[in-house]
Design a protein around this motif. Sequence first.
Motif, PDB file in Angstrom:
ATOM      1  N   PHE A  28      60.164  49.842   2.403  1.00  8.72           N
ATOM      2  CA  PHE A  28      59.486  50.449   1.255  1.00  8.72           C
ATOM      3  C   PHE A  28      58.069  50.867   1.644  1.00  8.72           C
ATOM      4  CE2 PHE A  28      56.726  49.945  -2.495  1.00  8.72           C
ATOM      5  CZ  PHE A  28      57.300  50.890  -3.337  1.00  8.72           C
ATOM      6  N   ILE A  29      57.373  49.991   2.351  1.00  9.13           N
ATOM      7  CA  ILE A  29      56.015  50.312   2.792  1.00  9.13           C
ATOM      8  C   ILE A  29      56.043  51.478   3.770  1.00  9.13           C
ATOM      9  CG2 ILE A  29      54.041  49.448   4.117  1.00  9.13           C
ATOM     10  CD1 ILE A  29      54.734  46.649   2.957  1.00  9.13           C
ATOM     11  N   THR A  47      56.530  54.544   1.649  1.00  8.41           N
ATOM     12  CA  THR A  47      55.399  54.759   0.744  1.00  8.41           C
ATOM     13  C   THR A  47      54.169  55.268   1.495  1.00  8.41           C
ATOM     14  OG1 THR A  47      56.233  52.954  -0.638  1.00  8.41           O
ATOM     15  CG2 THR A  47      53.995  53.675  -1.058  1.00  8.41           C
ATOM     16  N   SER A  48      54.073  54.963   2.773  1.00  6.93           N
ATOM     17  CA  SER A  48      52.942  55.448   3.569  1.00  6.93           C
ATOM     18  C   SER A  48      52.808  56.964   3.490  1.00  6.93           C
ATOM     19  CB  SER A  48      53.106  55.021   5.031  1.00  6.93           C
ATOM     20  OG  SER A  48      53.141  53.613   5.137  1.00  6.93           O
ATOM     21  N   GLN A  49      53.953  57.632   3.349  1.00  8.78           N
ATOM     22  CA  GLN A  49      53.918  59.093   3.263  1.00  8.78           C
ATOM     23  C   GLN A  49      53.244  59.561   1.982  1.00  8.78           C
ATOM     24  OE1 GLN A  49      58.284  59.294   3.823  1.00  8.78           O
ATOM     25  NE2 GLN A  49      57.887  60.600   5.589  1.00  8.78           N
ATOM     26  N   ALA A  50      53.277  58.727   0.950  1.00  8.05           N
ATOM     27  CA  ALA A  50      52.689  59.114  -0.335  1.00  8.05           C
ATOM     28  C   ALA A  50      51.168  59.209  -0.268  1.00  8.05           C
ATOM     29  CB  ALA A  50      53.097  58.124  -1.422  1.00  8.05           C
ATOM     30  N   ARG A  80      55.611  58.421   8.151  1.00 11.78           N
ATOM     31  CA  ARG A  80      56.573  57.339   7.901  1.00 11.78           C
ATOM     32  C   ARG A  80      56.325  56.268   8.962  1.00 11.78           C
ATOM     33  NH1 ARG A  80      59.919  53.262   7.678  1.00 11.78           N
ATOM     34  NH2 ARG A  80      61.921  53.532   6.648  1.00 11.78           N
TER      35      ARG A  80
END
Length: 207
Positions: free
Chosen positions: A128-129, A132-135, A140
């Motif tokens: 998930f992390i 989510t880093s891409q957000a 990734r």
Amino acid sequence: MTIYDLKPKFQDLLRPIVSKLFNAGITANQVTLAALLLSIIVGLVLFFFPNPHLFILLPFVLFIRMALNAIDGMLAREHHQKSQLGAILNELGDVVSDVALYLPFAIIFPHAIWLILLILFFSLLTEFIGVTSQAIGASRRYDGPIGKSDRAFIFGALGLFVSIFPQLLFADWINYLFIILSLLLLYTCYNRIRRALDEFRTSSDNN
């Protein structure tokens, strides 16, 4: 350094197979779904028939799954099959496959069920992390020390040892192994967050 770092060499070995699959009309999404289906079927077999000897299937299935995961990525990138659906299937397939293949260990190690569930939770959290880093504008994240490939190696080896030496089911040190794995997964979560933030700050400074 994680097993993921060996991926380029592994891909080179698989490239002839990828070319044959592409020429046969096989798509990246079909390979992704095949890997997911294989994981679910084997996971269900191990969950409902938790014979330690059956866990010898794990190292082979995990290796095949790893190969299929590499193949679908190569089909997507090198043969122009990238899609939004493919990205979703890839991430979803990884976490569902992890749960399917690793949850049966809670059946054969009932005394360590909470540790195994904790490992599964941290495993899902690392992915998930990573996504989510891409957000936040980073890439990734696949940082270790315990990434997807490392988990596959550890659980594949454990499945092999349990199938050959069923007495391991009653070994006291198994709990310590699961505790160490949990701590390493927790550190992996921290490491991915830290490096994602570092990457974002570096990118912001350069702009």
